[in-house]
Scaffold this active site. Structure first.
Site, PDB file in Angstrom:
ATOM      1  N   GLY A 111      54.774  31.817 -16.932  1.00 42.60           N
ATOM      2  CA  GLY A 111      54.022  32.266 -17.900  1.00 42.60           C
ATOM      3  C   GLY A 111      53.535  33.803 -17.744  1.00 42.60           C
ATOM      4  N   ASP A 112      52.318  34.104 -17.797  1.00 45.89           N
ATOM      5  CA  ASP A 112      51.774  35.764 -17.560  1.00 45.89           C
ATOM      6  C   ASP A 112      51.210  35.909 -16.287  1.00 45.89           C
ATOM      7  OD1 ASP A 112      49.603  33.975 -18.163  1.00 45.89           O
ATOM      8  OD2 ASP A 112      48.789  35.519 -19.724  1.00 45.89           O
ATOM      9  N   GLU A 113      51.628  34.970 -15.471  1.00 48.59           N
ATOM     10  CA  GLU A 113      50.961  35.417 -14.219  1.00 48.59           C
ATOM     11  C   GLU A 113      52.223  35.879 -12.907  1.00 48.59           C
ATOM     12  OE1 GLU A 113      47.889  31.602 -14.145  1.00 48.59           O
ATOM     13  OE2 GLU A 113      49.656  31.240 -12.926  1.00 48.59           O
TER      14      GLU A 113
END
Length: 206
Positions: A111-113
């Site tokens: 994801g955006d991690e």
């Protein structure tokens, strides 16, 4: 003629062996890398974190882990599409790598991690300075096609051995601190403290 056939067969067998070895190597690399950014994935990060902890024990150093999450990334995906979102993640990955030493590790967790592993630091201030540098670097506009995107990060910081004595504890505590950063207004960093409730990790903040 028989010898010639033997030589050809030997060369062919050697070629097949090299192809098989290269294929196995490529598969191994792919298993340890994020397909989108080429960064180490969680499995490789966990391995490097374990190695860094072992070295820190030996050299009486610390290890810092920064858990990063892009603020409001879902809005970009929803409004501009996943292609733009993917290119933004690639841009973020490059900037993160430019902010750390070659001995450090930047990993995408999905994801955006992202996670940044700072090996062999001397004090928490080293991680704080890097976090400030990262926030500033990511805040610069990202030029994706015709779009000029401004994004921000929430960062959680955890240190070995101060905040955890094993891989899982250090990772969990950095993740917990990151959610406190989001709840503190986003676009900031928080250092883990024992008073932080890990249960808040389950209440995701975009």
């Amino acid at each position: 003629e028989a010898n010639e056939h033997l030589v050809v067969a030997a060369v062919h067998a050697q070629t097949l062996t090299e192809v098989a070895e290269n294929t196995a190597l490529q598969m191994s690399v792919k298993a340890e890398r994020d397909f989108l950014t080429g960064l180490p994935n969680r499995a490789l990060l966990t391995d490097r974190l374990a190695q860094s902890i072992a070295l820190a024990q030996r050299h009486r150093k610390k290890v810092a882990l920064m858990y990063l999450d892009l603020d409001q990334f879902k809005n970009i995906n929803d409004s501009l599409g996943h292609s733009v979102g993917d290119q933004l993640l690639q841009s973020v990955a490059r900037r993160l790598e430019s902010c750390v030493r070659h001995s450090d590790t930047v990993s995408r967790q999905g994801g955006d991690e992202f996670v940044v592993l700072l090996s062999e630091v001397t004090a928490a201030q080293d991680a704080v300075l890097t976090a400030e540098k990262v926030i500033k670097a990511i805040a610069e506009p990202h030029l994706i096609g015709e779009h000029r995107l401004n994004v921000a990060l929430s960062i959680g910081i955890s240190l070995y051995p101060d905040d955890g004595e094993d891989v899982e504890a250090v990772l969990t505590n950095a993740d917990t601190a990151m959610y406190y950063a989001k709840r503190s207004g986003r676009n900031n960093y928080q250092r883990f403290t024992p008073e932080m409730d890990p249960g808040l990790n389950r209440a995701r903040v975009p």
